[in-house]
Design an enzyme around this catalytic site. Structure first.
Site, PDB file in Angstrom:
ATOM      1  N   HIS A 184       0.573  -1.161  -0.002  1.00 35.60           N
ATOM      2  CA  HIS A 184      -0.119  -0.045   0.110  1.00 35.60           C
ATOM      3  C   HIS A 184       0.844   1.350  -0.150  1.00 35.60           C
ATOM      4  CE1 HIS A 184      -3.648  -2.190   1.777  1.00 35.60           C
ATOM      5  NE2 HIS A 184      -3.297  -2.901   0.542  1.00 35.60           N
TER       6      HIS A 184
ATOM      7  N   CYS B  33      -1.753  -1.002   7.459  1.00 37.02           N
ATOM      8  CA  CYS B  33      -0.908   0.076   7.464  1.00 37.02           C
ATOM      9  C   CYS B  33      -0.915   0.839   8.683  1.00 37.02           C
ATOM     10  CB  CYS B  33      -1.314   0.934   6.279  1.00 37.02           C
ATOM     11  SG  CYS B  33      -1.132   0.517   4.499  1.00 37.02           S
TER      12      CYS B  33
ATOM     13  N   GLU C 296       1.120   3.714   2.067  1.00 34.12           N
ATOM     14  CA  GLU C 296       2.120   4.113   3.386  1.00 34.12           C
ATOM     15  C   GLU C 296       3.274   3.347   3.399  1.00 34.12           C
ATOM     16  OE1 GLU C 296      -2.352   4.225   4.591  1.00 34.12           O
ATOM     17  OE2 GLU C 296      -1.265   3.359   2.884  1.00 34.12           O
TER      18      GLU C 296
ATOM     19  N   ALA D 226     -20.016   7.170 -29.551  1.00 35.44           N
ATOM     20  CA  ALA D 226     -19.610   8.088 -30.565  1.00 35.44           C
ATOM     21  C   ALA D 226     -20.915   8.437 -31.481  1.00 35.44           C
ATOM     22  CB  ALA D 226     -18.331   7.727 -31.357  1.00 35.44           C
TER      23      ALA D 226
ATOM     24  N   GLY E 152     -24.371  -1.408 -27.007  1.00 38.21           N
ATOM     25  CA  GLY E 152     -24.802  -0.178 -27.930  1.00 38.21           C
ATOM     26  C   GLY E 152     -25.790   0.568 -27.386  1.00 38.21           C
TER      27      GLY E 152
END
Length: 343
Positions: free
Chosen positions: A44, A80, A46, A150, A288
């Site tokens: 991680h 951590c 940290e 698009a 779609g």
């Protein structure tokens, strides 16, 4: 904290389902260490920041900044919070809370119980924006959803079917630079989703061949299992989920998993629910038109990225209709890219 966010962006696309955290260690107004979350299964932020400090004796007088609350539980790596306490770092500055049920304030509490001075919600808005995918997943119990399509100047997403019969190759609405940008986006998200007709008509690979990075997990809607093994989505190169109403099974040899849905219910909500259970943190929906519209109608989307090409089809499949807050607009050669947010 801004540097934490900047560092964290280096993990975009590689840390899923973990968040892309950044961390900075400071003493006497000087940065002595920094790090960001490694690819999934690795250290991680940290841990990487602490490991980068050459003189560990400085940690006792240092402040550690981190964009998200340090974890307090054992997962792929140890907590951590424990590492911060072990290294006797007394001052911790945190951007935002971690809503993960195994953390949710427990990391902060563990640090405070150990006598650490903890500040929280520093540049919280900016940190929440940075961690939008992770936070949406844990707070809304669904992936962060990006809609992308698009359309032509006259509002079509695909040409008339008779034209397709004459020429089965994909009809490109956008230019090469726009298409490369789409491949970059694919490398940034956890998964990509398309409907049956998109696969049958365009036979897409849904990969990142025009960009460097990981191809996203492929999600294919195939209610009646019409898609065959000759289609690119079944080439086994990327983990693929097939959402259908017939069977639920795993073919590990072919990297394919069939997931059963109830297509009588709200399809977009069904998809969100099953992908949440599969730990899919972010999803880019590429088509779609029917699939895209189902997410719009269910109000299950966070961003929409819409290209408008410089061509016309005159008749064909109409583009989806969407209402949202216009966030940005830019020109990519002759194409126009408009981004909307569902705030």
């Amino acid at each position: 904290m801004l540097r934490c966010i900047e560092l964290g962006k280096n993990g975009l696309g590689s840390t899923y389902p973990n968040p892309m955290v950044g961390s900075v260690i400071v003493t006497n107004n000087t940065i002595i260490g920094e790090g960001f979350t490694s690819a999934y299964g690795g250290n991680h932020a940290e841990v990487n920041a602490i490991n980068s400090v050459s003189d560990k004796s400085l940690l006792k007088s240092a402040t550690i900044y981190v964009s998200l609350e340090p974890c307090s539980h054992y997962g792929k790596t140890p907590p951590c919070a424990d590492l911060i306490i072990k290294n006797k770092i007394k001052k911790i500055v945190i951007g935002c809370f971690d809503p993960h049920e195994k953390v949710a304030g427990k990391g902060i509490q563990k640090l405070r119980d150990a006598g650490c001075d903890v500040e929280v919600q520093i540049l919280e808005k900016e940190c929440r924006t940075h961690h939008k995918r992770f936070l949406t997943f844990h707070e809304k119990k669904r992936p962060y959803i990006i809609l992308k399509w698009a359309e032509t100047l006259d509002g079509f997403i695909a040409p008339d079917k008779n034209l397709r019969k004459k020429n089965p190759e994909p009809f490109w609405i956008t230019n090469k630079k726009s298409r490369q940008l789409v491949h970059q986006w694919r490398a940034e998200e956890h998964a990509i989703l398309v409907g049956t007709n998109t696969v049958l008509e365009d036979n897409p690979k849904l990969d990142v061949r025009d960009w460097q990075g990981n191809s996203p997990i492929r999600i294919v809607i195939d209610n009646h299992l019409k898609i065959t093994k000759v289609h690119n989505v079944f080439d086994g190169s990327v983990k693929t989920f097939v959402l259908n109403s017939i069977k639920e099974s795993t073919n590990s040899n072919e990297n394919i998993e069939f997931l059963k849905l109830d297509f009588k219910n709200n399809l977009a909500q069904e998809i969100c629910s099953v992908l949440y259970l599969k730990n899919i943190v972010s999803l880019i929906v590429e088509g779609g038109a029917k699939t895209l519209q189902s997410f719009i109608d269910a109000n299950l989307w966070d961003e929409a990225r819409i290209f408008r090409g410089n061509n016309m089809f005159e008749k064909g499949l109409k583009a989806p209709k969407i209402k949202g807050n216009k966030h940005s607009e830019q020109k990519i050669k002759q194409d126009t890219l408009t981004t909307y947010r569902n705030d």
